[in-house]
Write a protein that holds these residues in place. Structure first.
Motif, PDB file in Angstrom:
ATOM      1  N   GLU A  82       0.634  -1.361   0.047  1.00 49.77           N
ATOM      2  CA  GLU A  82      -0.032   0.061  -0.166  1.00 49.77           C
ATOM      3  C   GLU A  82       0.715   1.094   0.062  1.00 49.77           C
ATOM      4  N   ASP A  83       1.720   1.100   0.815  1.00 47.40           N
ATOM      5  CA  ASP A  83       2.810   2.093   1.044  1.00 47.40           C
ATOM      6  C   ASP A  83       3.428   2.777  -0.478  1.00 47.40           C
ATOM      7  N   HIS A  84       3.633   1.301  -1.080  1.00 47.70           N
ATOM      8  CA  HIS A  84       4.140   1.243  -2.182  1.00 47.70           C
ATOM      9  C   HIS A  84       3.822   1.739  -3.687  1.00 47.70           C
ATOM     10  N   ILE A  85       2.671   1.600  -3.847  1.00 50.86           N
ATOM     11  CA  ILE A  85       1.969   2.080  -4.601  1.00 50.86           C
ATOM     12  C   ILE A  85       0.857   3.621  -4.096  1.00 50.86           C
ATOM     13  N   ARG A  86       0.945   4.137  -3.325  1.00 47.57           N
ATOM     14  CA  ARG A  86       0.348   5.188  -2.308  1.00 47.57           C
ATOM     15  C   ARG A  86       1.738   6.555  -3.233  1.00 47.57           C
ATOM     16  N   ARG A  92       3.025   9.892  -7.494  1.00 52.08           N
ATOM     17  CA  ARG A  92       4.238  10.197  -8.382  1.00 52.08           C
ATOM     18  C   ARG A  92       5.414   9.923  -8.473  1.00 52.08           C
ATOM     19  N   VAL A  93       6.258   9.456  -7.121  1.00 54.52           N
ATOM     20  CA  VAL A  93       7.898   9.499  -7.620  1.00 54.52           C
ATOM     21  C   VAL A  93       7.566   7.510  -6.585  1.00 54.52           C
ATOM     22  N   TRP A  94       8.496   7.193  -7.071  1.00 56.30           N
ATOM     23  CA  TRP A  94      10.096   5.832  -7.062  1.00 56.30           C
ATOM     24  C   TRP A  94       9.866   5.144  -5.874  1.00 56.30           C
ATOM     25  N   THR A 396       8.689  12.746 -18.174  1.00 56.13           N
ATOM     26  CA  THR A 396       8.612  13.467 -17.171  1.00 56.13           C
ATOM     27  C   THR A 396       9.729  13.680 -16.443  1.00 56.13           C
ATOM     28  N   PRO A 397      10.909  13.896 -16.589  1.00 52.13           N
ATOM     29  CA  PRO A 397      11.969  13.571 -16.275  1.00 52.13           C
ATOM     30  C   PRO A 397      12.646  13.879 -14.299  1.00 52.13           C
ATOM     31  N   LEU A 398      13.116  13.439 -13.543  1.00 46.84           N
ATOM     32  CA  LEU A 398      12.767  13.914 -12.512  1.00 46.84           C
ATOM     33  C   LEU A 398      13.828  15.053 -12.189  1.00 46.84           C
ATOM     34  N   ALA A 399      13.125  15.540 -11.277  1.00 47.97           N
ATOM     35  CA  ALA A 399      14.044  17.320 -10.548  1.00 47.97           C
ATOM     36  C   ALA A 399      15.819  16.471 -10.685  1.00 47.97           C
ATOM     37  N   GLY A 400      16.248  17.134 -11.411  1.00 49.04           N
ATOM     38  CA  GLY A 400      17.708  17.312 -11.164  1.00 49.04           C
ATOM     39  C   GLY A 400      18.159  16.563 -12.157  1.00 49.04           C
ATOM     40  N   PHE A 444      12.952   9.191 -15.620  1.00 47.58           N
ATOM     41  CA  PHE A 444      12.174   9.345 -15.558  1.00 47.58           C
ATOM     42  C   PHE A 444      10.781   9.474 -14.522  1.00 47.58           C
ATOM     43  N   ARG A 445       9.770  10.250 -13.907  1.00 48.50           N
ATOM     44  CA  ARG A 445       8.563   9.944 -12.949  1.00 48.50           C
ATOM     45  C   ARG A 445       7.853   8.979 -13.145  1.00 48.50           C
ATOM     46  N   PRO A 446       7.605   8.422 -12.141  1.00 50.58           N
ATOM     47  CA  PRO A 446       6.170   7.615 -12.609  1.00 50.58           C
ATOM     48  C   PRO A 446       5.217   8.615 -13.250  1.00 50.58           C
ATOM     49  N   PRO A 447       4.216   7.855 -14.503  1.00 50.19           N
ATOM     50  CA  PRO A 447       3.341   7.583 -14.641  1.00 50.19           C
ATOM     51  C   PRO A 447       2.305   8.676 -14.422  1.00 50.19           C
ATOM     52  N   ARG A 448       1.697   9.504 -15.074  1.00 50.04           N
ATOM     53  CA  ARG A 448       0.619  10.183 -14.051  1.00 50.04           C
ATOM     54  C   ARG A 448      -1.000   9.072 -15.105  1.00 50.04           C
ATOM     55  N   LEU A 449      -1.698   8.715 -13.760  1.00 49.82           N
ATOM     56  CA  LEU A 449      -2.495   7.794 -14.148  1.00 49.82           C
ATOM     57  C   LEU A 449      -3.712   8.016 -14.608  1.00 49.82           C
ATOM     58  N   GLU A 450      -4.559   7.905 -15.958  1.00 49.54           N
ATOM     59  CA  GLU A 450      -6.007   8.617 -16.579  1.00 49.54           C
ATOM     60  C   GLU A 450      -6.770   7.986 -16.104  1.00 49.54           C
ATOM     61  N   ARG A 451      -8.396   8.768 -15.147  1.00 43.09           N
ATOM     62  CA  ARG A 451      -9.172   8.394 -15.196  1.00 43.09           C
ATOM     63  C   ARG A 451     -10.077   8.016 -16.258  1.00 43.09           C
ATOM     64  N   ASN A 452     -11.080   6.857 -16.232  1.00 44.57           N
ATOM     65  CA  ASN A 452     -11.888   6.460 -17.599  1.00 44.57           C
ATOM     66  C   ASN A 452     -13.307   7.213 -16.694  1.00 44.57           C
TER      67      ASN A 452
END
Ligand code: GDP
Length: 478
Positions: A82-86, A92-94, A396-400, A444-452
């Motif tokens: 659950e922590d990892h998915i959050r 949107r961080v690894w 989206t590349p990670l900051a830095g 890259f940052r993890p992707p932004r998830l779409e909503r249906n």
């Protein structure tokens, strides 16, 4: 004995398996290979009905329910899904990477593919996912070595040109001690610290050198600072029995304690109970670092496969699993390259794996290879027109992160031309100069998830995760 205990475990395991079928899948790979991300994505896609066209049971709609259950082993930490998915989806961080062993039970209810079976029962399979550092597997060869042999091997390797500089400080420190002097805790500690610093430097080195045991010196888990980890090899040892009370005797005793209290229980309680195994490798990082790093990856893979080799060849320990029937070698992070290169990446990993299989004299389990991205952080596109059009990836590349002197802020989407992998897999084994066009690589940052339309968040995008699932689980859900 260990042998008898494992045989008994196997029998009781089989018996309870008839009542409640379970499949234990080991997930391993060296640190940063992508274990945490892989498990999180696998579970998320199964819980949320992800798009998995090559995973037959899901595609044909036979999976009626998938849910998390309490794991069977109370003494093993739970994989913090659950922590990892959050982290992945909401922030949107690894997620935090694997540091020790952990476990998660996912149960799947399904309809059997054959109408005959379907009449009698609904299928139910519990999948126990066991996440553990690949570094720990590399300890297996220590079980066959005395302390004196271990010391000699380590000093020999440390003097090789690629490692000489990294090991210089520790070797100089070791040269000042007399193994025959009285045992002294401070000396032991300072040697252990200096030796650990050398092992860590090898790991952080840009040449991507392979990982050397003892594995817990790099990934201590909950053993940090314990006496079983406070030892180091000593120079110029003979095979003669050390004097009682000497530094040599103390170090040898701790080395033996490491083997019997750390290495053996790990293999006995965890590795021997696995049914299937996935080994994640960061092949692109190795290729970017050149032919030497590729050779090193091959060596690490050889050693890992040796741990799973079955039958007579493995008298080393008598501890090795004879249950594992499938091993998947997976190159992760394929979303860093354009899909035109995915097959090339897979072909390259297949070559590396074939060579490792030959070197490990491997037999027993079915081995397959896949190039995949557990979480796809990029989209594809083209830049330019007509014959000038270049395939690019966007994310989206990670900051830095920087590329060509440009520095990213972690907010802006960018198109990157990653470059191509070599068409001929064998070229990666050639001299270091041959890789004159490394892959252009940013994180890259993890992707932004779409909503249906219903406002429900869609599952995590991936590349070929479904193929991995089909190989690891498909036949069990038939
Ligand atoms: P572990 O040490 O094996 O648990 O490695 P992680 O799963 O924590 O992965 C290490 C890092 O690799 C992550 O923080 C990500 O930056 C990257 N990574 C892992 N898997 C993927 C993937 O599928 N796609 C991308 N783009 N990056 C990944």
């Amino acid at each position: 004995t260990d042998e008898a205990r494992i045989a008994l475990d196997t029998l009781t395991g089989r018996a309870s398996n008839l009542v409640n079928p379970t499949l234990r899948i080991g997930v391993t790979g060296l640190s940063r290979a992508g274990k945490t991300v892989f498990i999180s994505a696998l579970v998320h896609n199964l819980l949320h009905g992800g798009r998995l066209p090559m995973f037959e049971a899901q595609k044909s709609g036979r999976i009626t329910r998938a849910f998390l259950e309490e794991q069977p082993d109370d003494a093993v930490p739970r994989f913090q899904y659950e922590d990892h998915i959050r982290a992945l989806i909401d922030e949107r961080v690894w997620p935090d990477s694997t540091r020790a062993i952990s476990e998660l039970r996912l149960t799947v209810e399904y309809e059997s593919a054959s109408g005959w079976n379907r009449m009698f029962s609904r299928g139910r399979l519990s999948i126990d996912i066991v996440d553990y550092p690949g570094e720990w597997l590399l300890d297996l060869p220590l079980l066959g070595k005395s302390y004196a042999e271990f010391s000699r091997d380590v000093f020999e390797l440390a003097a090789f040109p690629v490692r000489a500089k990294l090991s210089e400080e520790w070797r100089a420190r070791a040269a000042t001690v007399d193994p025959n002097a009285d045992a002294d805790e401070m000396t032991a500690r300072s040697l252990a610290e200096s030796f650990t610093a050398y092992l860590k430097a090898g790991k952080d080195d840009s040449r991507a050198l392979s990982t050397l045991p003892p594995g817990r010196f790099l990934m201590p888990g909950d053993l940090e600072g314990s006496p079983a980890l406070t030892f180091a090899p000593l120079p110029d040892l003979s095979d003669a029995k050390p004097r009682g009370g000497s530094l040599h005797a103390m170090m040898a005793r701790r080395y033996e304690a490491y083997k019997s209290h750390v290495v053996k229980p790990f293999f006995r309680e965890h590795v021997t109970r696995l049914d299937r195994q996935i080994v994640l490798v960061d092949a692109m990082q190795a290729m970017n670092a050149g032919a030497e790093a590729v050779a090193d990856l091959e060596r690490a893979l050889t050693e890992i496969l040796q741990c799973f080799r079955q039958g007579r060849g493995n008298l080393l320990t008598g501890l090795v699993s004879r249950r594992i029937d499938r091993i998947l070698i997976a190159a992760t992070k394929a979303d860093h390259i354009h899909h035109e290169s995915h097959d090339r990446l897979q072909a390259i990993v297949r070559r590396i794996a074939d060579r490792a299989i030959a070197r490990a004299d491997f037999s027993g389990a079915m081995v397959d290879v896949v190039a995949m991205a557990a979480v796809r952080a990029t989209r594809e596109g083209t830049v330019g027109e007509g014959s000038d059009a270049l395939p690019v990836i966007m994310g989206t590349p990670l900051a830095g992160e920087t590329i060509d002197g440009e520095r990213f802020d972690g907010k802006t989407e960018t198109a990157i031309f990653p470059g191509d992998l070599p068409a001929k897999p064998d070229s990666i084994f050639q001299d270091p100069e041959s890789n004159s066009h490394p892959i252009r690589f940013v994180r890259f940052r993890p992707p932004r998830l779409e909503r249906n339309k219903a406002g429900v968040t869609l599952s995590l995008p991936h590349i070929r995760l479904d193929r991995a699932l089909q190989f690891l689980l498909g036949d069990q859900l038939a």
